[in-house]
Design an enzyme around this catalytic site. Sequence first.
Site, PDB file in Angstrom:
ATOM      1  N   THR A   1      43.189  31.109  37.614  1.00 47.11           N
ATOM      2  CA  THR A   1      42.719  30.714  39.136  1.00 47.11           C
ATOM      3  C   THR A   1      42.362  31.886  39.797  1.00 47.11           C
ATOM      4  O   THR A   1      41.250  32.349  40.321  1.00 47.11           O
ATOM      5  CB  THR A   1      44.056  30.543  39.463  1.00 47.11           C
ATOM      6  OG1 THR A   1      44.720  31.956  39.698  1.00 47.11           O
ATOM      7  CG2 THR A   1      44.238  29.636  38.973  1.00 47.11           C
TER       8      THR A   1
ATOM      9  N   ARG B   1      46.635  39.335  37.043  1.00 51.44           N
ATOM     10  CA  ARG B   1      45.948  38.520  38.024  1.00 51.44           C
ATOM     11  C   ARG B   1      45.543  36.825  36.347  1.00 51.44           C
ATOM     12  O   ARG B   1      45.050  37.103  34.742  1.00 51.44           O
ATOM     13  CB  ARG B   1      44.529  38.557  37.806  1.00 51.44           C
ATOM     14  CG  ARG B   1      43.148  37.914  37.656  1.00 51.44           C
ATOM     15  CD  ARG B   1      42.076  38.480  38.406  1.00 51.44           C
ATOM     16  NE  ARG B   1      41.429  39.055  37.278  1.00 51.44           N
ATOM     17  CZ  ARG B   1      40.150  39.763  37.602  1.00 51.44           C
ATOM     18  NH1 ARG B   1      39.350  40.237  38.961  1.00 51.44           N
ATOM     19  NH2 ARG B   1      39.752  40.302  36.842  1.00 51.44           N
TER      20      ARG B   1
ATOM     21  N   ASP C   1      42.994  49.136  29.900  1.00 55.81           N
ATOM     22  CA  ASP C   1      42.766  49.221  28.377  1.00 55.81           C
ATOM     23  C   ASP C   1      42.147  50.227  28.055  1.00 55.81           C
ATOM     24  O   ASP C   1      42.647  50.336  27.579  1.00 55.81           O
ATOM     25  CB  ASP C   1      41.804  47.834  27.742  1.00 55.81           C
ATOM     26  CG  ASP C   1      42.387  46.469  28.239  1.00 55.81           C
ATOM     27  OD1 ASP C   1      43.763  46.439  28.027  1.00 55.81           O
ATOM     28  OD2 ASP C   1      41.543  45.715  27.711  1.00 55.81           O
TER      29      ASP C   1
ATOM     30  N   ASP D   1      37.621  47.517  31.570  1.00 60.02           N
ATOM     31  CA  ASP D   1      38.834  47.630  32.170  1.00 60.02           C
ATOM     32  C   ASP D   1      39.609  48.419  31.856  1.00 60.02           C
ATOM     33  O   ASP D   1      39.854  48.949  31.753  1.00 60.02           O
ATOM     34  CB  ASP D   1      39.268  46.368  31.452  1.00 60.02           C
ATOM     35  CG  ASP D   1      41.167  45.719  31.384  1.00 60.02           C
ATOM     36  OD1 ASP D   1      41.965  46.808  31.611  1.00 60.02           O
ATOM     37  OD2 ASP D   1      41.168  44.516  32.144  1.00 60.02           O
TER      38      ASP D   1
END
Length: 209
Positions: A108, A104, A203, A200
């Site tokens: 944006t 990602r 992670d 996340d």
Amino acid sequence: MSKVFVLDHPLIQHKLTRIRDKNTGTKEFRELVDEVAMLMAFEITRDLPVTEVETETPVTTAKTKELSGKKIGLIPILRAGLGMVDGVRKLIPAAKVGHVGLYRDPETLKPVEYYIKLPSDISERELIVIDPMLATGGSANDAIHSLKKRGAKHVKLMCLIAAPEGVEVIKEEHPDVDIYLAAIDEKLDENGYIVPGLGDAGDRLFGTK
């Protein structure tokens, strides 16, 4: 129109609570994700076709059922999707695995494809796209478009948790794709993260920051 299935089985919900907990370490997090993926696979394969066969038991001959040969393909979105693949494969060991690599863009929030490797016969397979998080919907949407562009005809999406915004994106862009979730959360925050979420997933699965 897409159907959205929230799998509220007590075992899934109990394990999801531990997955969400910020104090759950990498090893336990990975094991829990694996276990939830296996439990979700039980539900996502509920409509697989079966055929009647004759089986010789130690006692007599019986009419029994077995899968009628519908081919399955598992398509994890790298990298976090990898954490759910083994759990699904425990139930469907013959499934072939392809990979879609997306990241990602932090500016944006749009997905960028950097890698794709798929089974050669994806048009004949029931594909399950796997990603723990359905946030903005961008990555899953892009991955499904990539599969369809390469001939995929039957696609399902499997995620641990989703934001309502991501669910709506998939329903609008892919009305033929059913969505399987362990939970739909409240919203996205200003950074595009699911709230309350679980942090996340990549992670926490791989011990990175």
